[in-house]
Structures are given as C-alpha cells and as structure tokens.
Design an enzyme around this catalytic site. Sequence first.
Site, mmCIF file in Angstrom:
data_model
loop_
_atom_site.group_PDB
_atom_site.id
_atom_site.type_symbol
_atom_site.label_atom_id
_atom_site.label_comp_id
_atom_site.label_asym_id
_atom_site.label_seq_id
_atom_site.Cartn_x
_atom_site.Cartn_y
_atom_site.Cartn_z
ATOM 1 N N ASP A 199 76.105 35.571 14.796
ATOM 2 C CA ASP A 199 75.662 34.796 15.145
ATOM 3 C C ASP A 199 75.151 34.019 14.330
ATOM 4 O OD1 ASP A 199 73.298 33.226 15.598
ATOM 5 O OD2 ASP A 199 71.858 34.913 16.254
ATOM 6 N N HIS A 200 76.281 32.426 14.350
ATOM 7 C CA HIS A 200 76.415 31.355 13.021
ATOM 8 C C HIS A 200 75.213 31.131 12.809
ATOM 9 C CE1 HIS A 200 76.048 28.317 16.142
ATOM 10 N NE2 HIS A 200 75.912 27.573 15.716
ATOM 11 N N HIS A 228 70.236 33.472 18.963
ATOM 12 C CA HIS A 228 69.335 32.766 17.671
ATOM 13 C C HIS A 228 68.097 32.627 17.962
ATOM 14 C CE1 HIS A 228 74.061 31.393 17.364
ATOM 15 N NE2 HIS A 228 73.844 30.383 19.476
HETATM 16 C C1 BG6 Z 1 76.452 27.966 20.129
HETATM 17 C C2 BG6 Z 1 76.391 27.712 21.468
HETATM 18 O O1 BG6 Z 1 76.131 29.677 20.280
HETATM 19 O O2 BG6 Z 1 75.748 27.336 19.224
HETATM 20 C C3 BG6 Z 1 76.687 26.224 21.691
HETATM 21 O O3 BG6 Z 1 76.947 28.206 21.908
HETATM 22 C C4 BG6 Z 1 75.558 25.481 20.765
HETATM 23 O O4 BG6 Z 1 76.372 25.683 23.163
HETATM 24 C C5 BG6 Z 1 75.394 26.295 19.450
HETATM 25 O O5 BG6 Z 1 75.730 24.037 21.461
HETATM 26 C C6 BG6 Z 1 74.611 25.090 18.943
HETATM 27 O O6 BG6 Z 1 74.552 25.140 17.236
HETATM 28 P P1 BG6 Z 1 74.794 24.719 16.847
HETATM 29 O O7 BG6 Z 1 74.581 24.955 14.704
HETATM 30 O O8 BG6 Z 1 75.156 23.100 16.848
HETATM 31 O O9 BG6 Z 1 72.630 24.473 16.316
#
Ligand code: BG6
Length: 500
Positions: A182-183, A245
């Site tokens: 989960d980045h 997230h």
């Molecule tokens: C991803 C989703 O996990 O996170 C995307 O699949 C989303 O839809 C993205 O745009 C948002 O990530 P960040 O790091 O740009 O907030």
Amino acid sequence: MQKMDKPVIVCIFGAAGDLAQRKLVPALYNLYLDNAVPEHFAIIGLARKVDHGPFKEQMHTAVDTFSRRGKVDPERWEHFAQNLSVIDGEFTDPEMYRKLAQDIQNYEKQWAAKADHVYYLSIPPGLIGNVITQLDKAKLSKDRSRDRVVIEKPFGRDLESAEALNKLVTSAFDECQVFRIDHYLGKETVQNILAFRFANALFEPIWDRRYIDHVQITVAEEVGVEKRGGFYETAGALRDMIQNHLLQLLCMVAMEPPVSFEADEVRSKKVDVLRAIRPIDPGEVYKCAVRGQYGAGYFQGTQVAGYRQEPNVSPSSSTETFVALKLFVDNWRWQDVPFYLRTGKRMPVKSSQISIQFKPVPHLMFPGSSADHWEPNRLTINIQPKEGILLRFQAKQPGKGLRLKTVNMDFFYEDSFTVQAPEAYETLLWDVMQGDGTLFMRADQERVAWTTIMPVLDVWSKTPSADFPNYPAGTWGPEAAEALIARDGRSWHAPALGNM
Ligand code: BG6
C-alpha cells in the site's frame, strides 16, 4: 539508506506496464544512485512482446521522465542498466519461469553467491493466481528466507475474493514471504505520524476521546480517472482508496503505542484498530456513507469531461469516484469520537491531510466580542503536496484590548531537512529487499479492512445510485457529503495548505 551486502534480483512481472515505468524502475534507479542497492544487483523484467533492446530504451525514457531527480546521468545509467534484462513471454507459460530460473542461476553463478529474489507482481489482478502457481511449480517460491513476492493493491475485490487470493498465495509462499503493498505507507509523512506520536511526550497524553472532538482524513485528487477507466470501472473509490490508503491512515492515527518497532508488533497494533471499527449496519449505510461521481466541469479554467465520458468508461456507469464515510472506533481511547473520511477524484486541489480537531476549552473567560473568531485547536498532518505538520491555536492580536486570533505553528519537511525525501516506492522496495514487512499489509489486516467496508460495498452494488453524476469536476463532491458532517454540527476542513 544503507548499502545492502546480500545480492538481490528484482523480477518485475508486468515490466512494460505503467507502474513499472512510472514508479518501480525510477525508484530502483534512485536507490542505486543513493548507493542503497548491493554490489550484486539485477533487474529482470517479465513482459509480453518486448525485446531486450527496446525494453532498455523504454526504461531509460521512463526514468528520464519520471525520476524525481530528472534526466539520468548517461554514465551512471549505463552502469545501472548492465544488469537490466527482460524475458518476453506469456505469464501462463511454464517456459517463462524456466527461463527466469535459468537467468537467476546464471547471475548467482557469475556472482558466486546466492541472491535474494523479489517477485514484484505489477499485473492485472486476474493474472496473479497464474503467476503464483507457476512460480510455485518452477520451485521459485520455496526458500522462506530468500524468495519474496510483492502484490499490488487491490488485493481482491471483496472479502471473499481476497480470502481466495490469500489462500492461493499462501499455498505457495509463507506469510513472511508475502509483501502486500500500500504505497501510502511508504510516504515519509505517513511514517512520520509514528515518530510524531511516539517519539514525543507532548501529544500522546491528549490523544484520546477526552481531548479530541473528531478526526478528518481527506485524500483529494485533482486528476480524473485518466487512462485507467477499464480498471476503475471494476473498482471505484471505496475499493481503490478507502479499503487501503484511508483506513491505513486511520490506523496510524488511532493505534496504541507499539512496544517495539518490529514488523509484527506494529502491524498487530494496526489490526487492533481495524477490529475495533464499529461494524456498519447495512440498514444505516445511507446515514454514514456518501458516494459521488464527477460530471463535466471546470478545472483551473479549462473544461474537463465527466467520468462517464472518460475512455473505457460506460456512459451509464454507476462507479463512484468520491466517497465520504463516518466511522467509529469502539475502544477506550476513541469511543464516540467520529472519524470522517473522504476521498475523490477531480477535486479542486490535490491535498491529502489528516486533521485532528480538539475539543473546546471547558470555559472561555474572554468577553464575547474578543473571542468572535475563536476556534478550538486543530492539528493538521499534511501528507501532500507540501509535507508538514501545523498546529492552530489562539493568540492575542497586538494592540489595545484583548482580541483573539487563530494562528499557525508549523513544520515543513523541505525547510527542516535539506535532503530530498525518497519516494514511497523507494522506501518500500528497499524494505522488501531487506525483508522488512513493517510497512506492508498482513493477511489479517487485509481481511479486516475488507470486512469494514463490505456492508457499504454490498448495499451500493445492490442499489445503483440514481443521481450520478452528482458533482461537477473541480468541486468538493456531492452536497450529501456536506450534509453527512453537517448533521453532527461540523464541517469539512479546507486543505490547510492546498496545492502549493
Ligand atoms: C492509487 C490509486 O492507489 O493511489 C489511484 O489506485 C490514485 O487511483 C493513487 O490516484 C493516489 O496516489 P497518490 O500517491 O498520488 O496520492
């Protein structure tokens, strides 16, 4: 980040795809520049219909375009790319895995050392099962200490499919070999929540229902669905953002202090939070959850299409691009403190923030006129775009008489630290290479996160929304989202920093 001693081979399934190009290969290149990868290090891409030469070229362009450091230094790139290769084939074909095993063996022979193997599955969810089975058959999953698999979200598309996927993954790999990514957990500011809460004595004593009125978590995106319509139609904001997230952010705010910084200890404390979330009664979904879908509108003065007009999206789609949710965490610390979550695409600004609203003082002794603009204290953790922490409190306005004014005390990463923070994927890839699972989702975390949102998913899938699209692009979502929080006498906090 320290340099690793052990040789590592990173095998990227779906190496020609968007994620590999935008995030994974640039992250690995930056780790290389930071001297954080071992001396013996190789990347094997696995993709369909890609030859070696064009693949290297493609990765070169990708790093030039997406690396946080800008264009590559040709000499350093040459060195980095020496051990960058691709295997062209079908993910369902055993031949691909035979070649992979052979390539791994060749590297290990050349280095005269065994390497750790990271299998990064950056592929459509429908292919994960095939790849896991083939890795298992090719005996590439057997070594508990050296073989690791990284699985991108979404991990399943509901509780049932997540359970089935988990069964399959753990039939080939032990849980300690599985890294569900989960980045958001790799973002510096998200990790900083732990430092902020548990390395300072100041905040923890007031971090509970006695002092905190409510918590808001907003992840607003400016972008629409972009080219991902095909995928997004099967997901929607609840699966794509809330299940992972936003619930993870909630866990970071609400968890009890871990005893140590060990992976399982930290993860267990997060699972405790998820397990304490009050189950949503299907009959009450309409009271605590709001969905939205953007229609055509204006973004920064330019007209933009509605979701239903985006490529690969059905013109009558009932997929939500916005969700607002009210949750409670039933435990001693948080009983009856609402957690308001919202996320949406095509919002006016990009902003991810957690805002902790404290309760009012028990008695305000100042005369009414001096306290016209009085507000309770608020702590904002700004995750992006400008990473920092802000505390709002009251001060006396200079001059005669006593008038109160809300002021900010703030900390910004870029002001306090001169080094550029690594991107989330750099941190997470480095952790996988080390075998450190602290920032990754354990099977039980995934399960409870799905359990939490299932009542909403079920109700929404049975009753498609009648009013979609219900917010114009470039606005803060449907009116019902305002009503959700207004019913409690509160309102959504505007981004403390906006898009800076
Ligand atoms: C991803 C989703 O996990 O996170 C995307 O699949 C989303 O839809 C993205 O745009 C948002 O990530 P960040 O790091 O740009 O907030």
